[in-house]
Design an enzyme around this catalytic site. Structure first.
Site, PDB file in Angstrom:
ATOM      1  N   GLU A   1      -4.297  -0.889   4.687  1.00 19.59           N
ATOM      2  CA  GLU A   1      -3.328  -1.802   5.277  1.00 19.59           C
ATOM      3  C   GLU A   1      -4.049  -2.928   6.000  1.00 19.59           C
ATOM      4  OE1 GLU A   1      -0.768  -3.543   5.435  1.00 19.59           O
ATOM      5  OE2 GLU A   1       0.766  -2.021   5.887  1.00 19.59           O
TER       6      GLU A   1
ATOM      7  N   HIS B   1       2.925   5.026   1.309  1.00 18.22           N
ATOM      8  CA  HIS B   1       2.743   6.367   1.867  1.00 18.22           C
ATOM      9  C   HIS B   1       4.017   6.871   2.551  1.00 18.22           C
ATOM     10  CE1 HIS B   1       2.688   4.776   5.966  1.00 18.22           C
ATOM     11  NE2 HIS B   1       1.968   3.775   5.484  1.00 18.22           N
TER      12      HIS B   1
END
Length: 216
Positions: free
Chosen positions: A84, A10
């Site tokens: 994550e 990202h």
């Protein structure tokens, strides 16, 4: 016949810019992060993709959405398995703050992250199992095509390290910058070939490898 996965970390967030661990915290892209995503979107605009996948955390989904705008606003499938690593009580803290508050725990984490559960969070072994299982299913669902997958540094390290047969206790040696591009070809799941790693040539300003080495 081969599935080619375009794995993207990202774009930058304010917590990335201040070197704070994010994990499952739902931190949005910064203005710089949105520019990074747009630059990558322009780079990939001429390619044809069969599917878009993203972590369900906003920073990953927003990055994928910006890229998908260059592909007729193609649908994005979000998967919580692509999140994550959960940093638990470390989320929002810098490495220096963690070293001050959790000196023994972080020492153990750096030495054997596969076996070490972060206080209130996950072990790396748990992350590798959930993320690699999810990516394997994606690869098997797209036996001949190109797929964009937008996720996080820990997820990408887990997949790349698995493909390369690494000791995952050393996975921090795999650098992943914000909005970088990685490409893996999968003629078969267990025959993955890393074609491109941590490429940022689409971004206007490249980070200095020394000054930026601490960002996670």
């Amino acid at each position: 016949m081969s599935c080619r996965i375009y794995m993207v970390r990202h774009g930058e967030t304010d917590w990335n810019a201040t070197s704070r661990l994010q994990g499952h915290s739902n931190v949005p892209l910064s203005e710089r992060g949105r520019r990074q995503a747009e630059q990558l979107g322009r780079r990939l605009a001429a390619l044809k993709f069969d599917a878009f996948y993203a972590s369900d955390l906003v920073r990953a989904y927003e990055t994928a959405r910006i890229i998908a705008l260059h592909h007729n606003n193609q649908d994005i499938k979000t998967l919580p398995q692509l999140r994550e690593l959960n940093f638990g009580r470390w989320e929002g803290l810098s490495i220096n703050e963690i070293q001050g508050q959790y000196p023994e725990e972080i020492k153990q984490w750096w030495e054997t992250p596969l076996l070490t559960r972060i206080p209130g969070g996950e072990s790396l072994d748990e992350v590798v199992k959930r993320t690699v299982t999810a990516v394997k299913k994606i690869v098997e669902s797209h036996g001949d095509g190109n797929v964009v997958l937008v996720s996080h540094g820990g997820v990408i390290r887990s997949v790349v390290g698995t493909v390369l047969g690494m000791d995952m206790n050393k996975y921090w040696r795999l650098r992943q910058d914000n909005a970088c591009l990685n490409i893996i070809d999968f003629p078969e799941w267990d025959k993955g070939i890393l074609m491109l790693f941590n490429d940022r040539s689409h971004l206007e300003i490249a980070y200095d490898c020394l000054s930026d080495a601490g960002r996670k």
